[in-house]
Each structure stands twice: as C-alpha cells, then as structure tokens.
Design a protein around this motif. Structure first.
Motif, PDB file in Angstrom:
ATOM      1  N   GLU A  78      37.377   1.766  42.589  1.00 45.04           N
ATOM      2  CA  GLU A  78      35.930   1.788  42.311  1.00 45.04           C
ATOM      3  C   GLU A  78      35.557   0.585  41.449  1.00 45.04           C
ATOM      4  N   ALA A  79      36.398   0.326  40.450  1.00 39.36           N
ATOM      5  CA  ALA A  79      36.144  -0.809  39.555  1.00 39.36           C
ATOM      6  C   ALA A  79      36.323  -2.134  40.298  1.00 39.36           C
ATOM      7  N   GLY A  80      37.297  -2.177  41.189  1.00 42.66           N
ATOM      8  CA  GLY A  80      37.597  -3.414  41.920  1.00 42.66           C
ATOM      9  C   GLY A  80      36.867  -3.450  43.254  1.00 42.66           C
ATOM     10  N   LYS A  81      35.565  -3.492  43.179  1.00 44.09           N
ATOM     11  CA  LYS A  81      34.741  -3.385  44.391  1.00 44.09           C
ATOM     12  C   LYS A  81      34.984  -4.514  45.393  1.00 44.09           C
ATOM     13  N   HIS A  82      35.454  -5.668  44.873  1.00 42.17           N
ATOM     14  CA  HIS A  82      35.636  -6.814  45.771  1.00 42.17           C
ATOM     15  C   HIS A  82      37.058  -6.943  46.292  1.00 42.17           C
ATOM     16  N   LEU A  83      37.925  -6.028  45.919  1.00 38.72           N
ATOM     17  CA  LEU A  83      39.339  -6.150  46.299  1.00 38.72           C
ATOM     18  C   LEU A  83      39.525  -6.195  47.817  1.00 38.72           C
ATOM     19  N   ARG A  84      40.366  -7.114  48.242  1.00 39.72           N
ATOM     20  CA  ARG A  84      40.713  -7.203  49.662  1.00 39.72           C
ATOM     21  C   ARG A  84      42.173  -6.841  49.885  1.00 39.72           C
ATOM     22  N   VAL A  85      42.943  -6.739  48.786  1.00 42.62           N
ATOM     23  CA  VAL A  85      44.369  -6.420  48.936  1.00 42.62           C
ATOM     24  C   VAL A  85      44.933  -5.921  47.607  1.00 42.62           C
ATOM     25  N   VAL A  86      45.846  -4.940  47.717  1.00 36.17           N
ATOM     26  CA  VAL A  86      46.684  -4.517  46.588  1.00 36.17           C
ATOM     27  C   VAL A  86      48.109  -4.854  46.990  1.00 36.17           C
ATOM     28  N   SER A  87      48.751  -5.753  46.241  1.00 38.87           N
ATOM     29  CA  SER A  87      50.098  -6.195  46.599  1.00 38.87           C
ATOM     30  C   SER A  87      51.076  -5.780  45.506  1.00 38.87           C
ATOM     31  N   GLN A  88      51.946  -4.849  45.848  1.00 38.50           N
ATOM     32  CA  GLN A  88      52.879  -4.308  44.856  1.00 38.50           C
ATOM     33  C   GLN A  88      54.215  -5.045  44.915  1.00 38.50           C
ATOM     34  N   MET A  89      54.745  -5.422  43.746  1.00 46.90           N
ATOM     35  CA  MET A  89      56.055  -6.065  43.685  1.00 46.90           C
ATOM     36  C   MET A  89      57.142  -4.998  43.539  1.00 46.90           C
ATOM     37  N   ALA A  90      57.344  -4.247  44.612  1.00 42.10           N
ATOM     38  CA  ALA A  90      58.372  -3.196  44.677  1.00 42.10           C
ATOM     39  C   ALA A  90      58.371  -2.670  46.096  1.00 42.10           C
ATOM     40  N   VAL A  91      59.455  -2.009  46.473  1.00 44.92           N
ATOM     41  CA  VAL A  91      59.443  -1.347  47.785  1.00 44.92           C
ATOM     42  C   VAL A  91      58.769   0.014  47.672  1.00 44.92           C
ATOM     43  N   GLY A  92      59.060   0.745  46.561  1.00 47.12           N
ATOM     44  CA  GLY A  92      58.442   2.058  46.363  1.00 47.12           C
ATOM     45  C   GLY A  92      57.003   1.888  45.927  1.00 47.12           C
ATOM     46  N   TYR A  93      56.139   2.809  46.369  1.00 46.63           N
ATOM     47  CA  TYR A  93      54.708   2.655  46.018  1.00 46.63           C
ATOM     48  C   TYR A  93      54.094   4.000  45.645  1.00 46.63           C
ATOM     49  N   ASP A  94      54.907   4.857  45.040  1.00 53.20           N
ATOM     50  CA  ASP A  94      54.411   6.183  44.659  1.00 53.20           C
ATOM     51  C   ASP A  94      53.383   6.120  43.537  1.00 53.20           C
ATOM     52  N   ASN A  95      53.273   4.969  42.870  1.00 53.63           N
ATOM     53  CA  ASN A  95      52.241   4.773  41.837  1.00 53.63           C
ATOM     54  C   ASN A  95      50.880   4.425  42.437  1.00 53.63           C
ATOM     55  N   ILE A  96      50.850   4.211  43.744  1.00 58.31           N
ATOM     56  CA  ILE A  96      49.601   3.786  44.403  1.00 58.31           C
ATOM     57  C   ILE A  96      49.062   4.916  45.272  1.00 58.31           C
ATOM     58  N   ASP A  97      47.788   5.228  45.110  1.00 57.79           N
ATOM     59  CA  ASP A  97      47.127   6.199  45.977  1.00 57.79           C
ATOM     60  C   ASP A  97      46.721   5.454  47.250  1.00 57.79           C
ATOM     61  N   VAL A  98      47.612   5.469  48.224  1.00 62.93           N
ATOM     62  CA  VAL A  98      47.388   4.686  49.446  1.00 62.93           C
ATOM     63  C   VAL A  98      46.178   5.217  50.219  1.00 62.93           C
ATOM     64  N   ALA A  99      45.983   6.539  50.175  1.00 60.04           N
ATOM     65  CA  ALA A  99      44.821   7.126  50.872  1.00 60.04           C
ATOM     66  C   ALA A  99      43.523   6.581  50.272  1.00 60.04           C
ATOM     67  N   ALA A 100      43.485   6.463  48.951  1.00 58.46           N
ATOM     68  CA  ALA A 100      42.296   5.919  48.294  1.00 58.46           C
ATOM     69  C   ALA A 100      42.089   4.456  48.692  1.00 58.46           C
ATOM     70  N   CYS A 101      43.177   3.693  48.768  1.00 55.78           N
ATOM     71  CA  CYS A 101      43.065   2.287  49.193  1.00 55.78           C
ATOM     72  C   CYS A 101      42.515   2.216  50.613  1.00 55.78           C
ATOM     73  N   THR A 102      43.040   3.055  51.495  1.00 48.63           N
ATOM     74  CA  THR A 102      42.594   3.081  52.889  1.00 48.63           C
ATOM     75  C   THR A 102      41.107   3.412  52.955  1.00 48.63           C
ATOM     76  N   LYS A 103      40.705   4.392  52.147  1.00 50.37           N
ATOM     77  CA  LYS A 103      39.292   4.804  52.106  1.00 50.37           C
ATOM     78  C   LYS A 103      38.394   3.625  51.701  1.00 50.37           C
ATOM     79  N   HIS A 104      38.908   2.802  50.769  1.00 51.16           N
ATOM     80  CA  HIS A 104      38.136   1.638  50.333  1.00 51.16           C
ATOM     81  C   HIS A 104      38.364   0.414  51.229  1.00 51.16           C
ATOM     82  N   GLY A 105      39.137   0.594  52.295  1.00 47.51           N
ATOM     83  CA  GLY A 105      39.388  -0.505  53.224  1.00 47.51           C
ATOM     84  C   GLY A 105      40.301  -1.587  52.663  1.00 47.51           C
ATOM     85  N   VAL A 106      41.155  -1.215  51.700  1.00 48.09           N
ATOM     86  CA  VAL A 106      42.032  -2.197  51.053  1.00 48.09           C
ATOM     87  C   VAL A 106      43.474  -1.995  51.523  1.00 48.09           C
TER      88      VAL A 106
END
Ligand code: GLV
Ligand code: GLV
Length: 322
Positions: A61-89
């Motif tokens: 919500e805060a990062g309204k202009h985000l076009r990508v979230v790039s994690q430096m790890a293979v695991g991504y359990d800290n990221i709400d991927v569904a929320a990213c998808t909802k925001h088109g990121v």
C-alpha cells in the motif's frame, strides 16, 4: 527510477543496481526498521529485500509505484505473495545459485553433530584433554548410515549426492518421485513414518508454507530412533522447536544440527542453548563469499528486469486462487 535496497550487499550487485536506477541503500548492519521501510518505499519502483523484511499489504500500500519485489534468498515465507499479486507486483527470488552451498552446510551439520565436533573442540580449548582415551567423545558414524531427506527439491537432491558419496542409504519424502535421485543415488521414496522410523539422520529441505508449518513435532520425534539426529537448514518453523527441545532433553532423539530457528536471532535465553547434544549456527546455509555474491547479483538482475517491465530471471509463482 528510484529503488530501495534494504541491506548492504556485495558490491558487484550494488553496481548493477546503481547503473540502472537511482539507488537508496539501508547501510546499517541491522535490518531496516519497518517504519523506515514503509516510509522509503513510497517513491520507489523497485524493492530489493532480505528474508528479515516482512513484505505484506501495508508495504505494498505504501509502495504504490512498485513494479517488483526482489528477494535475495530462495525462501520467501517473509513475503505475502498473494498481496503482491493483488497489487500486480511480481516477486523475484534466487533459486539455483545457493543449492550446493546449502547442501554443504547441511552436511557440515550432519558430520559435526554425529561426531560431536563442537563438544570436542570445547573440551580441548577448556584444557580438559589430559591423554588419549579409548572411550573419549565417541560419536556416530555417518558413512553407511541411513539418511531421510524430507523434501527432494534442488537442495535435497544435492544432499543426496553428498550422502551417496558417504555410501549412505537414502530415503526421501516428496510430493512427487524424483527419478534422477532414484537413478543416480539409489534414493527410495517412502512415506514420512517409514522415513522417521528407519533414518539415522533426518534432514529437512522443504520451503515454509501453510502445509509445512510444524511438519515435524512431538509425535514425529517419538517415531524416530532414540539415536537419530535432526538437521534443519530450511526454515525454523518447519520444526516445532519447543517439542524438539523436549525430545532432545528427554532423549527421545539423539541430537540436532540447526541453522534456522522459529525466532531469529535465537534469543540467548532459549532453552536449546542449555543442551549439549546439538550444534547451532546462525542461519549461514548459503554463506559462502561466492554464493552470497551470486545471490545478490541475481537479486539485482531481477530488480532491474522488474523496473524495466521485463520478465524476471526467477519469478516466484503467483499463488493459485481458491
Ligand atoms: C536463505 O535462507 C534462503 O532462503 O536463501
Ligand atoms: C531450493 O533451491 C530447493 O528447491 O530446494
């Protein structure tokens, strides 16, 4: 194009970011505080983050202009991927480059725990070594023992390769058969109770998600050999850590080698620290110079692709909508 990098990472990767975007970098030797992350993400098109950053709806919500979230790890359990998808990121991660280094770490823990390297070293440094002793610090053999690999993905497969070199019998569980592991390392796919019952070493290699949270708990330790050693280089919460403490303390299982914990950093009053039959290391699974550099470079490339609207080199699949 402004981007945020939430931690100081290898120079080679920062160079790629800086050549392609206007970079803001959190340089402190601790994770970026959440309120700073939320404030700084507001005018950014790209976010390069760590597994210590919680990326959820509030960040997006805060990062309204985000076009990508790039994690430096293979695991991504800290990221709400569904929320990213909802925001088109799209979300990027770094599989592949850390596979063998992490398998090395798992094997280091297997050997160290079985052969009591940590206790032996403490004994020597404490000046307790008075003479050669036929009964001193006897441990368990790794060669020719049975290993149970929980999750035969990329990392599990490389652990199997190492185990095969030690002439171990290899059992595994997984959603689907891994024919390569069966052909190359004589690995046998079994159900979890069989794996737990027959293994001398149980090594966890699954991602953390709703299906794998506390995959191993008290009732599973009860099925294991009393001498069995549990290895976890995946994510802490795949194992019920309280139940593990009890199992180790009461001799339900023989020992453990842990690189990951339910709470990181492990609090210094955690009861696990009172036990001697385990080796504890601070989430260093992928921590070789070469591998951390490759992870950072891959994360930088995912970031740059994302801000340029190109496909990421490695994109986390969007969750299937129910
Ligand atoms: C480290 O734990 C990773 O997921 O890359
Ligand atoms: C990660 O690289 C895995 O799939 O095991």
């Amino acid at each position: 194009m402004r981007v945020l990098v939430t931690r100081d990472i290898p120079e080679e990767a920062l160079k790629i970011v800086a050549e392609n975007a206007e970079m803001e970098l959190w340089r402190e030797a601790r994770p970026i505080p959440r309120e700073v992350l939320i404030e700084q993400v507001a005018d950014k098109v790209g976010l390069l983050c760590m597994l210590t950053d919680r990326i959820d709806d509030a960040v997006l919500e805060a990062g309204k202009h985000l076009r990508v979230v790039s994690q430096m790890a293979v695991g991504y359990d800290n990221i709400d991927v569904a929320a990213c998808t909802k925001h088109g990121v799209p979300v990027g991660n770094t599989p592949g480059v850390l596979t063998e280094t992490t398998a090395d770490t798992a094997f280091a823990l297997i050997l160290a725990t079985a052969r009591r390297m940590h206790e032996s070293e403490q004994f020597l440094r404490a000046g307790e070594w008075k003479m050669w002793d036929p009964m001193l610090l006897l441990g368990q053999d790794v060669h020719h023992a049975t290993i149970g690999i929980v999750g035969m993905g990329r990392i599990g497969y490389e652990v199997a390769r190492r185990a095969y070199g030690f002439q171990m019998r290899i059992l595994y569980t997984g959603n689907r058969p891994n024919e390569e592991a069966e052909r190359n390392f004589e690995a046998q796919r079994v159900d979890l109770p069989t794996l737990l019952r027959e293994s001398d070493f149980v090594s966890v290699h699954t991602p953390l998600n709703a299906q794998t949270h506390h995959l191993l708990g008290a009732e599973h330790f009860a099925q294991m050999k009393r001498t069995a050693i549990l290895i976890n280089t995946a994510r802490g919460a795949v194992v019920d850590q309280k139940a593990l403490y009890t199992a180790l303390k009461e001799g339900v299982i023989g020992g453990a080698g842990l690189d990951v914990f339910e709470r990181e950093p492990l609090p210094m009053d955690d009861p696990l620290l009172t036990l001697s039959n385990l080796v504890l290391v601070p989430h260093i699974g992928s921590a070789s110079i070469k591998t951390r550099t490759q992870m950072a470079v891959l994360a930088a490339k995912n970031l740059v692709a994302g801000i340029q609207g190109k496909p990421l080199l490695h994109e986390v699949p969007a969750p299937i909508q129910p």
